[in-house]
Design a protein around this motif. Structure first.
Motif, PDB file in Angstrom:
ATOM      1  N   LYS A 126       0.803  -1.115  -0.030  1.00 34.78           N
ATOM      2  CA  LYS A 126      -0.033  -0.166   0.061  1.00 34.78           C
ATOM      3  C   LYS A 126       0.691   1.367   0.003  1.00 34.78           C
ATOM      4  CE  LYS A 126      -4.020  -2.199   2.448  1.00 34.78           C
ATOM      5  NZ  LYS A 126      -4.898  -2.272   3.468  1.00 34.78           N
ATOM      6  N   GLU A 127       2.002   1.285   0.720  1.00 30.57           N
ATOM      7  CA  GLU A 127       2.583   2.342   0.788  1.00 30.57           C
ATOM      8  C   GLU A 127       3.433   2.741  -0.278  1.00 30.57           C
ATOM      9  OE1 GLU A 127       4.964   3.364   4.083  1.00 30.57           O
ATOM     10  OE2 GLU A 127       3.964   2.254   5.602  1.00 30.57           O
ATOM     11  N   TYR A 128       3.858   1.598  -1.051  1.00 33.38           N
ATOM     12  CA  TYR A 128       4.497   1.938  -2.393  1.00 33.38           C
ATOM     13  C   TYR A 128       3.575   2.411  -3.345  1.00 33.38           C
ATOM     14  CZ  TYR A 128       6.347   0.379  -6.959  1.00 33.38           C
ATOM     15  OH  TYR A 128       6.951   0.261  -8.167  1.00 33.38           O
ATOM     16  N   LEU A 129       2.424   2.320  -3.361  1.00 31.43           N
ATOM     17  CA  LEU A 129       1.299   2.728  -4.351  1.00 31.43           C
ATOM     18  C   LEU A 129       0.917   4.265  -4.030  1.00 31.43           C
ATOM     19  CD1 LEU A 129      -0.983  -0.344  -5.287  1.00 31.43           C
ATOM     20  CD2 LEU A 129       0.974   0.602  -6.545  1.00 31.43           C
ATOM     21  N   ALA A 130       1.158   4.334  -2.531  1.00 40.12           N
ATOM     22  CA  ALA A 130       0.507   5.860  -2.191  1.00 40.12           C
ATOM     23  C   ALA A 130       1.277   7.110  -3.012  1.00 40.12           C
ATOM     24  CB  ALA A 130       0.720   5.597  -0.727  1.00 40.12           C
ATOM     25  N   HIS A 131       2.479   6.695  -3.229  1.00 42.39           N
ATOM     26  CA  HIS A 131       3.417   7.755  -3.839  1.00 42.39           C
ATOM     27  C   HIS A 131       3.476   7.716  -5.267  1.00 42.39           C
ATOM     28  CE1 HIS A 131       7.074   5.155  -4.204  1.00 42.39           C
ATOM     29  NE2 HIS A 131       6.726   5.104  -2.627  1.00 42.39           N
ATOM     30  N   GLN A 132       2.620   6.800  -5.818  1.00 41.40           N
ATOM     31  CA  GLN A 132       2.534   6.754  -7.342  1.00 41.40           C
ATOM     32  C   GLN A 132       1.460   7.515  -7.895  1.00 41.40           C
ATOM     33  OE1 GLN A 132       2.656   2.706  -9.058  1.00 41.40           O
ATOM     34  NE2 GLN A 132       5.048   2.705  -8.815  1.00 41.40           N
ATOM     35  N   VAL A 133       1.580   7.684  -9.329  1.00 40.19           N
ATOM     36  CA  VAL A 133       0.476   7.923 -10.362  1.00 40.19           C
ATOM     37  C   VAL A 133       0.460   6.888 -11.331  1.00 40.19           C
ATOM     38  CG1 VAL A 133      -0.737   9.560 -11.704  1.00 40.19           C
ATOM     39  CG2 VAL A 133       0.692  10.572  -9.918  1.00 40.19           C
ATOM     40  N   PRO A 134      -0.148   5.737 -11.082  1.00 40.26           N
ATOM     41  CA  PRO A 134      -0.082   4.805 -11.591  1.00 40.26           C
ATOM     42  C   PRO A 134      -0.674   4.607 -13.191  1.00 40.26           C
ATOM     43  CG  PRO A 134      -1.729   4.122 -10.330  1.00 40.26           C
ATOM     44  CD  PRO A 134      -0.998   5.706  -9.912  1.00 40.26           C
ATOM     45  N   ILE A 135      -0.284   4.186 -14.154  1.00 39.78           N
ATOM     46  CA  ILE A 135      -0.699   4.243 -15.505  1.00 39.78           C
ATOM     47  C   ILE A 135      -1.634   2.917 -15.917  1.00 39.78           C
ATOM     48  CG2 ILE A 135       0.019   3.845 -17.875  1.00 39.78           C
ATOM     49  CD1 ILE A 135       2.147   6.020 -17.296  1.00 39.78           C
ATOM     50  N   SER A 136      -1.180   1.625 -15.255  1.00 37.97           N
ATOM     51  CA  SER A 136      -1.992   0.619 -15.661  1.00 37.97           C
ATOM     52  C   SER A 136      -1.883  -0.512 -14.540  1.00 37.97           C
ATOM     53  CB  SER A 136      -1.336  -0.105 -16.768  1.00 37.97           C
ATOM     54  OG  SER A 136      -0.061  -0.790 -16.597  1.00 37.97           O
ATOM     55  N   PHE A 137      -2.838  -1.412 -14.573  1.00 37.68           N
ATOM     56  CA  PHE A 137      -2.658  -2.770 -13.710  1.00 37.68           C
ATOM     57  C   PHE A 137      -3.165  -3.794 -14.476  1.00 37.68           C
ATOM     58  CE2 PHE A 137      -3.041   0.574 -10.221  1.00 37.68           C
ATOM     59  CZ  PHE A 137      -2.408   0.509  -9.716  1.00 37.68           C
ATOM     60  N   HIS A 138      -3.295  -5.112 -14.145  1.00 39.46           N
ATOM     61  CA  HIS A 138      -3.608  -6.157 -14.876  1.00 39.46           C
ATOM     62  C   HIS A 138      -4.288  -7.048 -14.103  1.00 39.46           C
ATOM     63  CE1 HIS A 138      -1.781 -10.029 -17.080  1.00 39.46           C
ATOM     64  NE2 HIS A 138      -3.149  -9.446 -17.605  1.00 39.46           N
ATOM     65  N   LYS A 139      -5.098  -8.068 -14.456  1.00 35.48           N
ATOM     66  CA  LYS A 139      -5.953  -9.152 -13.973  1.00 35.48           C
ATOM     67  C   LYS A 139      -7.120  -8.745 -13.483  1.00 35.48           C
ATOM     68  CE  LYS A 139      -2.971 -12.581 -14.820  1.00 35.48           C
ATOM     69  NZ  LYS A 139      -3.191 -13.505 -16.003  1.00 35.48           N
ATOM     70  N   HIS A 140      -8.286  -9.462 -13.555  1.00 37.98           N
ATOM     71  CA  HIS A 140      -9.607  -9.261 -12.980  1.00 37.98           C
ATOM     72  C   HIS A 140      -9.755 -10.191 -11.809  1.00 37.98           C
ATOM     73  CE1 HIS A 140     -11.268  -7.423 -16.959  1.00 37.98           C
ATOM     74  NE2 HIS A 140     -10.227  -6.690 -16.427  1.00 37.98           N
ATOM     75  N   TRP A 141      -8.699 -10.922 -11.487  1.00 42.31           N
ATOM     76  CA  TRP A 141      -9.141 -12.187 -10.458  1.00 42.31           C
ATOM     77  C   TRP A 141      -9.433 -11.482  -9.054  1.00 42.31           C
ATOM     78  CZ3 TRP A 141      -6.044 -13.844  -6.143  1.00 42.31           C
ATOM     79  CH2 TRP A 141      -6.295 -15.378  -5.599  1.00 42.31           C
ATOM     80  N   ASN A 142     -10.470 -11.914  -8.395  1.00 40.44           N
ATOM     81  CA  ASN A 142     -11.137 -11.404  -7.365  1.00 40.44           C
ATOM     82  C   ASN A 142     -11.343 -10.061  -6.813  1.00 40.44           C
ATOM     83  OD1 ASN A 142     -11.434 -14.036  -6.429  1.00 40.44           O
ATOM     84  ND2 ASN A 142      -9.947 -14.402  -4.810  1.00 40.44           N
ATOM     85  N   ILE A 143     -11.391  -9.100  -8.047  1.00 36.08           N
ATOM     86  CA  ILE A 143     -11.613  -7.933  -7.913  1.00 36.08           C
ATOM     87  C   ILE A 143     -12.828  -7.306  -8.674  1.00 36.08           C
ATOM     88  CG2 ILE A 143      -8.992  -7.442  -7.577  1.00 36.08           C
ATOM     89  CD1 ILE A 143      -8.903  -6.127 -10.147  1.00 36.08           C
ATOM     90  N   ASP A 144     -13.256  -6.211  -8.429  1.00 39.62           N
ATOM     91  CA  ASP A 144     -14.328  -5.501  -9.430  1.00 39.62           C
ATOM     92  C   ASP A 144     -13.417  -4.552 -10.230  1.00 39.62           C
ATOM     93  OD1 ASP A 144     -16.015  -3.869 -10.458  1.00 39.62           O
ATOM     94  OD2 ASP A 144     -17.061  -3.542  -8.899  1.00 39.62           O
ATOM     95  N   PRO A 145     -12.914  -4.983 -11.572  1.00 41.31           N
ATOM     96  CA  PRO A 145     -12.202  -4.055 -12.265  1.00 41.31           C
ATOM     97  C   PRO A 145     -12.659  -2.839 -12.679  1.00 41.31           C
ATOM     98  CG  PRO A 145     -13.337  -6.068 -13.642  1.00 41.31           C
ATOM     99  CD  PRO A 145     -13.542  -6.186 -12.112  1.00 41.31           C
ATOM    100  N   VAL A 146     -14.051  -2.544 -12.550  1.00 43.83           N
ATOM    101  CA  VAL A 146     -14.364  -1.446 -12.886  1.00 43.83           C
ATOM    102  C   VAL A 146     -14.416  -0.358 -11.818  1.00 43.83           C
ATOM    103  CG1 VAL A 146     -16.505   0.199 -13.522  1.00 43.83           C
ATOM    104  CG2 VAL A 146     -16.138  -2.157 -14.645  1.00 43.83           C
ATOM    105  N   ALA A 147     -14.449  -1.113 -10.574  1.00 49.84           N
ATOM    106  CA  ALA A 147     -14.289  -0.270  -9.399  1.00 49.84           C
ATOM    107  C   ALA A 147     -12.709   0.314  -9.285  1.00 49.84           C
ATOM    108  CB  ALA A 147     -14.710  -0.907  -8.094  1.00 49.84           C
ATOM    109  N   ILE A 148     -11.951  -0.776  -9.607  1.00 47.48           N
ATOM    110  CA  ILE A 148     -10.267  -0.581  -9.405  1.00 47.48           C
ATOM    111  C   ILE A 148      -9.916   0.400 -10.591  1.00 47.48           C
ATOM    112  CG2 ILE A 148      -7.984  -1.814 -10.162  1.00 47.48           C
ATOM    113  CD1 ILE A 148      -9.350  -2.436  -7.416  1.00 47.48           C
TER     114      ILE A 148
END
Length: 407
Positions: A360-382
């Motif tokens: 979590k702390e790693y992503l907290a200081h990013q402005v991410p461009i992409s993620f991958h996989k729909h497994w066990n998540i709501d991809p639209v919410a993500i």
């Protein structure tokens, strides 16, 4: 004499030969080696004051600790029973090794390179290598090594800070100058493709879906390559050839993604302002294979592979091709780029896995461009949580001040 040496690191550089070089170069005149990211800022007086608290004659591994909340594929499911027990450094805050540790690692690496063939997350793999099943030091937390922005009031005690904005070097590239290729197959036409359409498809000016079945309702294009359960090399090379053909509009950039990739094209357009399309650019999240034994780097496909027209032209002109349709496309491309001596450029803003697979702390200081996989998540919410900006996709402020510092 107390002298730290500072190394600006490439995120996916192979640490093993580097440790040997650092020992030979700085071993006689330095007490510490400090590793930085390109966006890390250092208050040198404060850093020296902090390092003096540690006995530089002993082995020390210092940094800002990260940990996994759950076991994750990017860390080979290490410490599955209690993944939070193992700490590894946040490279953005910088991390430091004392010279006695550097010197011992330099000797160790002669006989014992990194055990894994794959380099996926260097910060975790370095920490494992140093810890050595308890035979070496664990990471020691140093609160003054920070990832707060320099002007953040919380950074007053910090020796290091981090610029967390999305890198911008000019105006974003035009939307019409990126051709987007989405790899899919018939069985995912009703499962994954609708997610793309509900999220980021509208951000693309030029986009085509490539499948093993032509479906006019999407629409998809059948490239004549049968679907494979893994690899997809044949399909990817068919896309590269189509990109250079007269069948699609001429653009400077090609983005190839999976049908379960979530991506922000406005952020990608901003990042591309830092690159020249007349150079052979290959950009994304860089992994490595056999780097300790003369291997190669490659852009992992799930987070998105970005190619300049020049890079595609050189790849195809070289005769590079798949050894089978189901060969791993990203690794085959990496081998070809390595043989051609062309760079493979890493950006930590692309992600091969889900947000849940990163600290979590790693992503907290990013402005991410992409993620991958729909497994066990709501991809639209993500997508809406991580990849949509407050101002909306069509009215982004691409100045450094206009980019969110934390998500």
């Amino acid at each position: 004499m107390f002298i730290p040496s500072i190394v600006l690191q490439a995120c996916s550089v192979c640490f093993c030969p580097l440790s040997f070089s650092l020992s030979a170069t700085f071993g006689k005149n330095s007490s510490w080696i400090l590793f930085l990211e390109e966006q890390t800022n250092v208050k040198l007086d404060r850093l020296l004051h902090i390092l003096r608290k540690f006995d530089a004659e002993k082995e020390w591994f210092l940094g800002k600790p990260l940990h996994d909340d759950e076991s994750t594929i990017i860390h080979h499911y290490a410490f599955a029973d209690n993944p939070s027990v193992f700490k590894y450094p946040d490279f953005g805050a910088s991390w430091a090794l004392s010279l006695p540790l550097i010197n011992r690692l330099a000797e160790k690496v002669k006989d014992e390179p990194l055990k894994s063939d794959f380099t996926i997350d260097l910060k975790h793999e370095i920490a494992l290598y140093i810890w050595d099943n308890g035979n070496g030091p664990s990471l020691t937390a140093v609160p003054e090594l920070c990832t707060y922005p320099e002007k953040d009031p919380r950074s007053q005690h910090c020796a290091t800070t981090l610029d967390t904005y999305l890198p911008v070097c000019g105006m974003p590239v035009k939307n019409e100058d990126i051709f987007v290729a989405v790899k899919t197959c018939k069985k995912f036409h009703t499962e994954r493709v609708p997610v793309v359409k509900r999220t980021w498809e509208r951000q693309a000016a030029l986009l085509e879906y490539y499948s093993d079945h032509a479906d006019p309702s999407i629409p998809t294009i059948d490239l004549g390559v049968p679907n494979t359960e893994r690899g997809h090399c044949g399909k990817t090379f068919a896309i590269l050839k189509r990109f250079l053909s007269a069948d699609v509009p001429r653009t400077n950039w090609l983005l190839i993604v999976d049908d379960d990739t979530l991506i922000s094209l406005p952020r990608l357009r901003a990042l591309l302002s830092c690159y020249r399309p007349d150079e052979p650019v290959t950009l994304g999240e860089r992994y490595g294979y056999g780097l300790g034994q003369g291997g190669y780097s490659y852009i992992t496909g799930g987070g998105g592979m970005l190619f300049s027209r020049e890079a595609v032209s050189r790849l195809l002109a070289s005769g590079c091709k798949c050894y089978s349709n189901d060969a791993p496309d990203d690794m085959v491309l990496g081998m070809c780029l390595n043989a051609l001596g062309l760079p493979v450029t890493h950006s930590p803003l692309f992600h091969q896995a889900r947000p849940e697979d990163y600290a979590k702390e790693y992503l907290a200081h990013q402005v991410p461009i992409s993620f991958h996989k729909h497994w066990n998540i709501d991809p639209v919410a993500i997508f809406h949580k991580w990849l949509v900006d407050d101002a909306g996709d069509t009215n982004l402020d691409f100045s450094q001040e206009g980019i969110k510092e934390e998500l």
